[in-house]
Write a protein that holds these residues in place. Structure first.
Motif, short mmCIF file in Angstrom:
data_model
loop_
_atom_site.label_atom_id
_atom_site.label_comp_id
_atom_site.label_asym_id
_atom_site.label_seq_id
_atom_site.Cartn_x
_atom_site.Cartn_y
_atom_site.Cartn_z
N SER A 1 -8.55 -3.55 4.29
CA SER A 1 -7.86 -4.85 4.27
C SER A 1 -8.76 -6.01 4.69
O SER A 1 -8.73 -7.08 4.06
CB SER A 1 -6.60 -4.79 5.13
OG SER A 1 -5.59 -4.04 4.48
N ASP B 1 -2.37 -7.94 4.32
CA ASP B 1 -2.27 -8.23 2.90
C ASP B 1 -1.37 -9.44 2.61
O ASP B 1 -1.61 -10.20 1.68
CB ASP B 1 -1.73 -7.02 2.13
CG ASP B 1 -2.74 -5.88 2.06
OD1 ASP B 1 -3.94 -6.13 2.32
OD2 ASP B 1 -2.34 -4.75 1.75
N ARG C 1 -2.91 -5.96 -5.63
CA ARG C 1 -2.12 -6.83 -4.75
C ARG C 1 -1.87 -8.20 -5.37
O ARG C 1 -0.91 -8.87 -5.00
CB ARG C 1 -2.86 -7.04 -3.41
CG ARG C 1 -3.17 -5.78 -2.64
CD ARG C 1 -1.93 -5.16 -2.04
NE ARG C 1 -2.27 -4.12 -1.07
CZ ARG C 1 -2.62 -2.88 -1.40
NH1 ARG C 1 -2.67 -2.52 -2.67
NH2 ARG C 1 -2.92 -1.99 -0.47
N ARG D 1 -1.81 -2.93 7.42
CA ARG D 1 -2.25 -3.39 6.10
C ARG D 1 -1.23 -4.32 5.47
O ARG D 1 -1.60 -5.30 4.81
CB ARG D 1 -2.53 -2.18 5.19
CG ARG D 1 -3.76 -1.39 5.60
CD ARG D 1 -4.01 -0.23 4.66
NE ARG D 1 -4.34 -0.68 3.32
CZ ARG D 1 -4.43 0.13 2.28
NH1 ARG D 1 -4.19 1.42 2.42
NH2 ARG D 1 -4.76 -0.34 1.09
N SER E 1 0.83 -1.20 0.00
CA SER E 1 0.00 0.00 0.00
C SER E 1 0.87 1.26 0.00
O SER E 1 1.96 1.27 0.58
CB SER E 1 -0.91 0.01 1.23
OG SER E 1 -0.16 0.15 2.42
#
Length: 230
Positions: free
Chosen positions: A105, A189, A135, A185, A12
């Protein structure tokens, strides 16, 4: 010249969207911001009170409402950049705020959300000639993309960028809160069960912590040229 698919993944606030937009504009390709799609779903969930007090998602209710979530992109004629629309409403500003950042998230980790949005993304990219960032673009959405880039930078650098971006837009920002959000995050992630953030085996890595935007764009264009079909 034959068009290709360009997948840009990374952490991010790495500037993925900025570099992807610039490259798409330079090449005359279509740019698709997948992060904005997850942010739009998050905004929808916030507006419909689909988060519990502890920040977890009311998944059963969200799954029921997923067919009512329609996301599209439309070019802003004044800037040439795409704007995100949620059910016909432009939500480009709303989805960039800290409230959405703090909730996105958990939404992005839900399998049925990812399944629905990946299907939309794959439909958008059928004709190639696209630049898509997110992502899991190079690993899940377009594993056969001709060019895959994986972008990284230190958490402190990314938090500072996010802070500067919010301040420039006249939005409230606290550096420590943003840094904590970036770190949280990153963990979510990279540890989620479905399509976790990871570098594709054939991706080219870019650490842009110390690069200017111009240097980054130049590097990316060279990668594009080197990955064109012979």
């Amino acid at each position: 010249m034959k068009k290709i698919t360009i997948a840009i993944d990374g952490f991010s606030s790495c500037g993925k969207s900025t570099m992807a937009k610039a490259l798409a504009k330079k090449l005359g390709y279509v740019y698709i911001d997948t992060g904005a799609m997850y942010r739009a779903v998050t905004l929808f969930a916030l507006r419909h009170q689909l988060f519990n007090a502890d920040g977890t998602v009311k998944e059963k209710e969200l799954k029921t409402l997923m067919p009512d979530i329609h996301i599209r992109f439309q070019l802003d004629p004044s800037t040439g950049n795409p704007r995100t629309f949620l059910n016909g409403e432009c939500v480009e500003k709303e989805i960039r705020g800290m409230e959405v950042s703090q909730h996105v998230s958990p939404i992005a980790a839900i399998p049925f959300v990812r399944e629905a949005l990946v299907a939309q993304q794959q439909t958008m990219g059928k004709e190639k000639g696209i630049v898509m960032d997110g992502r899991d673009i190079g690993t899940t959405v377009f594993p056969d993309a001709e060019l895959k880039i994986f972008v990284t930078a230190s958490a402190q650098v990314r938090a500072q960028r996010r802070y500067d971006e919010l301040k420039a837009k006249g939005m409230p920002a606290d550096f420590d809160d943003i840094l904590k959000n970036v770190q949280e995050r990153d963990y979510i992630d990279t540890h989620r069960e479905v399509s976790p953030l990871k570098k594709a085996d054939d991706a080219v890595e870019l650490d842009n912590s110390k690069l200017t935007i111009a240097e980054q764009d130049q590097w990316l264009y060279k990668q594009y040229l080197s990955h064109l079909p012979v």
